[in-house]
Write a protein that holds these residues in place. Structure first.
Motif, PDB file in Angstrom:
ATOM      1  N   UNK A 197      -3.247   0.383  -9.522  1.00  0.00           N
ATOM      2  CA  UNK A 197      -4.100   1.196  -9.733  1.00  0.00           C
ATOM      3  C   UNK A 197      -4.029   2.294 -10.765  1.00  0.00           C
ATOM      4  N   UNK A 202     -12.610  -2.082   8.762  1.00  0.00           N
ATOM      5  CA  UNK A 202     -11.604  -3.240   8.987  1.00  0.00           C
ATOM      6  C   UNK A 202     -10.521  -2.492  10.036  1.00  0.00           C
ATOM      7  N   UNK A 234     -10.521  -0.621  -2.139  1.00  0.00           N
ATOM      8  CA  UNK A 234     -10.214   0.973  -2.069  1.00  0.00           C
ATOM      9  C   UNK A 234      -9.099   1.169  -1.359  1.00  0.00           C
ATOM     10  N   UNK A 235      -8.812   0.412  -0.246  1.00  0.00           N
ATOM     11  CA  UNK A 235      -7.744   0.890   0.421  1.00  0.00           C
ATOM     12  C   UNK A 235      -6.363   0.816  -0.249  1.00  0.00           C
ATOM     13  N   UNK A 236      -6.310   0.074  -1.233  1.00  0.00           N
ATOM     14  CA  UNK A 236      -5.003  -0.177  -1.984  1.00  0.00           C
ATOM     15  C   UNK A 236      -4.718   1.134  -2.797  1.00  0.00           C
ATOM     16  N   UNK A 237      -5.547   1.992  -2.817  1.00  0.00           N
ATOM     17  CA  UNK A 237      -5.481   3.319  -3.415  1.00  0.00           C
ATOM     18  C   UNK A 237      -4.725   4.175  -2.528  1.00  0.00           C
ATOM     19  N   UNK A 238      -4.212   3.689  -1.299  1.00  0.00           N
ATOM     20  CA  UNK A 238      -3.769   4.519  -0.331  1.00  0.00           C
ATOM     21  C   UNK A 238      -2.644   4.936  -0.685  1.00  0.00           C
ATOM     22  N   UNK A 251      -7.961   8.387  -1.836  1.00  0.00           N
ATOM     23  CA  UNK A 251      -7.008   7.881  -1.094  1.00  0.00           C
ATOM     24  C   UNK A 251      -7.596   8.017   0.460  1.00  0.00           C
ATOM     25  N   UNK A 292     -11.027   6.223   1.022  1.00  0.00           N
ATOM     26  CA  UNK A 292     -10.787   4.798   0.973  1.00  0.00           C
ATOM     27  C   UNK A 292     -10.140   4.432   2.435  1.00  0.00           C
ATOM     28  N   UNK A 314     -13.791  -2.762   0.573  1.00  0.00           N
ATOM     29  CA  UNK A 314     -12.581  -1.587   1.138  1.00  0.00           C
ATOM     30  C   UNK A 314     -11.311  -2.207   0.912  1.00  0.00           C
ATOM     31  N   UNK A 315     -11.045  -3.331   0.987  1.00  0.00           N
ATOM     32  CA  UNK A 315      -9.729  -3.797   0.587  1.00  0.00           C
ATOM     33  C   UNK A 315      -9.405  -3.210  -0.839  1.00  0.00           C
ATOM     34  N   UNK A 334       0.768  -1.347  -0.111  1.00  0.00           N
ATOM     35  CA  UNK A 334      -0.018   0.015  -0.034  1.00  0.00           C
ATOM     36  C   UNK A 334       0.768   1.253   0.120  1.00  0.00           C
ATOM     37  N   UNK A 340       0.150  -1.904  -5.119  1.00  0.00           N
ATOM     38  CA  UNK A 340      -1.306  -1.783  -5.254  1.00  0.00           C
ATOM     39  C   UNK A 340      -1.318  -0.196  -5.911  1.00  0.00           C
ATOM     40  N   UNK A 343     -13.038   4.720   4.972  1.00  0.00           N
ATOM     41  CA  UNK A 343     -13.810   3.549   4.775  1.00  0.00           C
ATOM     42  C   UNK A 343     -13.340   2.336   5.529  1.00  0.00           C
ATOM     43  N   UNK A 344     -11.938   1.903   5.165  1.00  0.00           N
ATOM     44  CA  UNK A 344     -11.163   1.018   5.757  1.00  0.00           C
ATOM     45  C   UNK A 344     -11.053   1.109   7.070  1.00  0.00           C
TER      46      UNK A 344
END
Lengths: 705, 414
Positions: A633, A658, B13-17, A647, A650, B10-11, A623, A629, A653-654
């Motif tokens: 993307x 989670x 999406x989070x990879x956009x971090x 970002x 995301x 969300x996994x 990440x 990742x 949300x995460x």
């Protein structure tokens, strides 16, 4: 003398900003237990709304997903030319609004923002760990910054002033009246909040709910509503601060975000409890900062180093907090940090071999862009491992790991660099020295942890990172302008050149080559297995005991001080190693890689990957900025101007869905797959309990044995 | 079930971090066009064609890297560069009939995005040349492109890394030229006391040294730093002794807060700044803040009065209004727009004069870029590559001076 008095009074204005933001942070903390790093960004958003209404009569609509875009896209794929309406970006009033309507709309927007932040972000996280809440607040900050950049641009915006611009003379020195008014506003906020919390239903009920939530609920209070009210109040204060103060200095998307660091220092001095202390500490920071330039103008002995104004207040904060801290934690102070479980690594060798093989194949056969991304992921993994040790295993929230990585990066250039003044120490001694020095830096920076804990330690280490940025990274006599790319000669082992750009004989040609990647892979493997070994050993159990309950660990004979120092040193070593690897990847070092704000982002990434396990660190590595990742993307989903927004959203949300990180979800998925693959009657008990085992008894059992 | 679904989503999406530096390469944008060999009388210099580029010829692909987003963003440079490419392809017949295609890549302050752009250009066999607009941390970009033996042409050099970049020719003088020019202008006023107010960052430390070196030894200099993002710079401005100074020199990326502080203190000494200090929108919204300020520019101020415009500037304003996306949305040309336009128009001129067979030969392009002596469109009239140490990659260090009158820059004839 009159000059110093003048400067002290003028410094109150900057101090007033810190002071007001600090009070908003204290309010959010008292109301909902969140250290809201987004408070500065919330102030900025309110100010932008006001400025746009006053300057051009426009009200920005935040970017929202347009459901019609899907139909548009399908039609476009089918070769059509349908053009469905898109969501407007602005509501235009046709003329610039007056002060009062603009302020009313801006404050109403701020109130709505505060409520939405509570409803969508922090309410679902009410029972999550403080770290998860902090990570979510980083997401809110990024989201608001991105919205502002998209809707208002990045150039500085002038804000029509609400304050008079006249001056008066004090001992012959001109003093603008507006500075004193701003100081008055900060003190008025402190007075108002004190009154609210002492004499009103909202304040008394909030205090009751903070002291005993269950008790408050049984008394008929709703902690949820109380938190919502406090968030709205906090957001309103932020907007008032933003509107008033930005008329003085202009407005851009980053400044208010940066003000959060001194404001946190002030809130920390107030122990997140007293509005008055937070107010006065904030004002004092401003006064000290305003004096420093005059001191080194008047006195030649006064150090005139880059970053002194930024750095000195943080150093004072660190000293104050350490002096105020307690060597042994008091009862009740250890309940704050709840972290994901840190299970014993299982099947480490086969998983490690599998991942290593996969990375090897990637290095050999990926196209160059993904190969580079793999290398970035590997150095990101090592940095995340340092968080696994310091936070995941030892429970110490350190926000200076990125700064320590910077120590390793700068020193490896000094030791192995090719520029005049560098020591030209050969491989591997230069690299080892740099990593050891970073470990020592970690140890020294960890000393305050003997007296400071939890979120207080987090803010203290953030202050240390800010001081490092101000005094070291911005100082061209330490980090030279030409220490950027090309300053570091490539690693060479027994004549084998491992230059990042050297092509490996197998696989697609292009830059970067795979040679350095293989070297990095070996280093990362060693780092991962050393952490696994640590977790399995007695020291790992001691660390977990420390994380679970410092007082209990002390009572059981764990040498808490030594264990903490071990954790800081080990984490420093890994952070330094990440810095060294990163420096070789970019063949140099730049200040922007190791800034204080990146420390927060790095913790957020490590947390989301999975803060307590090696697997989590590997996810976190993917990440990282420029990681796998990220690049996938970027290559396949072109986000363009929206990448910051995605970002931020995301991240929120995460963090909400989670809070234990991706590794927890992935482990769950794997376990479910395994269960499905096995016969229904098969014994699967061994797959269940890992995350259900209470960490404390297991850890303490290990210590006792 | 729903929760699990959300977790899975969300996994993704989070990879956009991308948190830290977040910025990186963007999707390529290209300029359009069609037919026949071309001209460039309009370039402000020589000319060879007109009409549209020839679509049957393979386009000439040029890498373009610029800091378009992030904390410090200069999107006007990219916008103007793309506008220039469109203008060349639509109206000047392209480059020897070939369409000029810019493969754009956005760099940020972080190493990763710079390296990714460098790798992207280095690995693209169709790109034989890379042009850089503004890159505040361009080191990794330069190293990667240089490793692929591709030449680089730059518009605005900012840092020591830029000044000494290998395989790079900067046609505009950038920060070095401007700050040297600021110092020289201040020296021409024979000041006894000079105040330097600067951002508390390494590059401004170097720039303040450069400014001080231009002053007579007898001049008393008070040099004060303002932290980046300072909440209120008034105390620092007072410590700089501006009320007794004969000249004030600034090193800032945005001077609005300093202008307000100077205005509060009713300072009358001339304030000398570089071109990026004042953005056009701020100048328009409150011109009185900057009245009589002197702007030293390595290129051209786009917002001069019509009577003071050169033909090249008039052409730029006309065509940029037609092709520039930001211009179409009603924005004033940003400070870096003239350089973005100028560097692409000048490049077209250099490539137009090369043998057609060498247009895909990096070493021939490098030689042609190095041999070019000017004039640079909207830039220095003469240049010489390589530059003199310590600015070995900077070919032109010339500047022009303007004084701001009611928000309009008036050229100083000097």
């Amino acid at each position: 003398m009159s000059t110093y008095l003048q400067l002290a009074i003028l410094g109150l204005a900057a101090g007033a900003i810190y002071s007001a933001i600090a009070q908003g942070v204290v309010l959010a903390y008292k109301g909902s237990g969140v250290v809201n790093l987004a408070h500065g960004a919330m102030a900025m958003y309110g100010a932008y709304v006001y400025a746009a209404l006053r300057n051009s009569g426009t009200f920005a609509i935040p970017p929202l997903p347009n459901p019609l875009a899907l139909i548009d896209g399908v039609d476009h794929l089918a070769g059509g030319h349908l053009s469905l309406p898109s969501i407007p970006t602005m509501i235009n009033f046709g003329h610039s609004l007056g002060t009062i309507p603009a302020a009313v709309i801006a404050l109403a927007t701020a109130a709505l923002l505060g409520y939405l932040v509570h409803l969508l972000v922090f309410r679902p996280l009410r029972s999550a760990s403080p770290v998860a809440k902090t990570v979510a607040s980083v997401g809110v900050t990024l989201t608001l910054e991105a919205i502002v950049s998209l809707r208002f641009g990045t150039d500085e915006v002038a804000v029509p002033s609400l304050l008079p611009s006249n001056t008066f003379k004090l001992f012959g020195a001109p003093i603008p009246v507006n500075r004193l008014i701003l100081c008055g506003v900060a003190l008025a906020i402190a007075a108002g909040l004190t009154v609210i919390f002492r004499y009103t239903y909202l304040g008394i009920a909030t205090k009751a709910a903070a002291d005993n939530e269950m008790g408050a609920m049984l008394s008929g209070l709703s902690p949820d509503r109380l938190a919502a009210a406090n968030w709205i109040l906090s957001s309103l204060i932020a907007a008032i601060v933003g509107i008033l103060f930005s008329s003085l200095t202009g407005l851009d998307p980053t400044d208010y975000v940066l003000y959060i660091i001194p404001a946190l220092g002030a809130a920390l001095v107030a122990r997140f409890q007293s509005y008055w202390i937070a107010a006065i500490a904030g004002l004092l920071i401003g006064v000290i900062q305003s004096m420093i330039p005059q001191l080194h103008t008047d006195f030649s002995w006064f150090p005139n180093t880059v970053g002194l104004e930024d750095g000195v207040p943080f150093i004072l904060i660190i000293v104050a907090i350490v002096l105020l801290g307690k060597r042994i934690p008091q009862r009740g102070t250890l309940l704050g940090v709840r972290l994901p479980s840190s299970p014993q690594p299982r099947c480490a060798l086969p998983i490690g071999v599998g991942v290593t093989l996969a990375v090897t194949i990637g290095l050999l056969f990926f196209p160059p862009a993904l190969r580079g991304a793999l290398m970035n992921s590997m150095s990101g993994t090592v940095l995340a491992l340092s968080f696994v040790i310091i936070l995941g295993m030892a429970g110490q929230i350190s926000l200076m790991q990125v700064a320590i990585a910077g120590v390793g990066a700068i020193l490896v250039i000094r030791f192995a660099g090719s520029l005049p003044g560098d020591l030209h120490i050969p491989f591997p001694f230069a690299q080892i020295l740099a990593v050891v020095a970073a470990a020592v830096a970690g140890l020294v920076c960890g000393l305050p942890a003997l007296r400071v804990r939890g979120i207080h330690l987090a803010i203290l280490t953030l202050a240390a990172a800010a001081a490092f940025e101000a005094l070291v990274l911005n100082n061209t006599s330490i980090l030279r302008a030409n220490d950027g790319s090309g300053a570091l000669p490539p690693v060479s082992i027994f004549g084998l050149n491992l230059d990042i750009n050297r092509h490996f004989p197998v696989g697609p040609a292009g830059i970067p080559g795979a040679w350095f990647g293989f070297f990095e892979l070996i280093v990362v493997d060693v780092a991962c297995f050393s952490v696994i070994r640590l977790r399995r050993g007695a020291m790992g159990r001691r660390l977990l005991a420390l994380r679970s309950n410092e007082r209990a660990a002390l009572a059981l004979g764990v040498d808490v001080a030594r264990t903490k120092m071990y954790a800081f040193m080990y984490a420093g070593l890994l952070a330094g190693l990440a810095g060294v690897l990163s420096t070789y990847t970019f063949t140099g070092v730049s200040a922007d890689q190791y800034s204080a704000l990146l420390s927060i982002s790095a913790l957020a990434i490590a947390y989301l990957g999975g803060i307590a396990t090696v697997g989590g660190a590997v996810y976190a590595g993917t990440l990282a900025t420029g990681g796998l990742s990220f690049t996938l993307l970027e290559t396949y989903v072109h986000l363009g101007d929206y990448q910051f927004l995605v970002a931020g959203v995301g991240l929120v949300i995460t963090a909400v869905i989670n809070p234990e990180g991706i590794v927890g979800v992935m482990n769950g998925l794997v376990l479910r797959l395994i269960r499905r693959a096995r016969p229904r009657s098969g014994p699967d008990a061994d797959l269940k309990p890992v995350r259900q085992q209470p960490a404390v008894p297991a850890a303490l059992a290990g210590v006792e044995s | 079930m729903r929760r699990r679904y959300l977790c899975t989503v969300s996994i993704g999406i989070v990879s956009l971090l991308l948190l830290a530096g977040c910025s990186s390469s963007s999707k390529p944008q290209t300029s359009s066009s069609t037919s026949a060999p071309a001209s460039s009388a309009a370039l402000g210099t020589s000319s060879t064609g007109s009409g549209q580029a020839n679509p049957s010829l393979a386009p000439i692909e040029v890498g373009w890297a610029n800091e378009d987003t992030g904390t410090y963003a200069y999107p006007a440079a990219t916008d103007a560069a793309l506008a220039a490419a469109d203008y060349i392809n639509d109206d000047l017949g392209g480059i020897q009939g070939h369409e000029l295609k810019l493969d754009t890549c956005v760099v940020g302050l972080d190493d990763q995005s710079n390296q990714q752009c460098g790798d992207q250009f280095a690995n693209n066999s169709k790109v034989h040349l890379v042009v850089v607009g503004v890159a505040l941390n361009g080191g990794p970009l330069y190293t990667a492109v240089s490793a692929a033996n591709k030449p680089m042409l730059g518009a605005v050099p900012i840092s020591d890394t830029d000044y000494e970049a290998p395989d790079m020719d900067w046609y505009f003088g950038g920060a070095a030229a401007e700050y040297e020019g600021i110092g020289k202008y201040a020296a021409s006023l024979n000041p006894q006391n000079v105040s330097i107010i600067r951002n508390d960052i390494g590059s401004c430390v170097e720039n303040s040294k450069l400014m001080t070196e231009q002053l007579p030894a007898s001049t008393k200099v008070t040099n004060v730093a303002v932290p980046v993002g300072a909440a209120d710079p008034l105390p620092q401005v007072i410590s700089a002794k501006v009320t007794t100074a004969n000249a004030i020199m600034l090193c800032f990326s945005d001077c609005q807060s300093i202008a307000q502080a100077l205005s509060t203190l009713h300072v009358s000494a001339p304030v000398i700044v570089n071109s990026s200090c004042i953005n056009p929108q701020e100048l328009t919204s409150d011109p009185s803040l900057y009245q009589n300020w002197v702007v030293v520019n390595f290129g051209t101020q786009a917002n001069v009065a019509a009577s003071n415009r050169s033909s090249a500037l008039s052409l730029f304003l006309t065509e940029y209004a037609k092709y520039g996306k930001l211009a179409k949305s009603g924005q004033l040309p940003g400070n870096e727009a003239p350089e973005g336009w100028g560097i692409i128009m000048t490049l077209a001129q250099v490539l137009d004069q090369m043998p057609a067979s060498s247009l895909d030969d990096p070493s021939a392009i490098k030689a042609a870029l190095g041999a070019f002596k000017g004039p640079v469109v909207l830039g220095p009239t003469t240049i010489s590559c390589p530059g003199a140490a310590p600015y070995t990659a900077v070919c032109g260090l010339g500047t022009t001076q303007y004084v701001l009158k009611a928000g309009v820059p008036v050229p100083i004839s000097s």
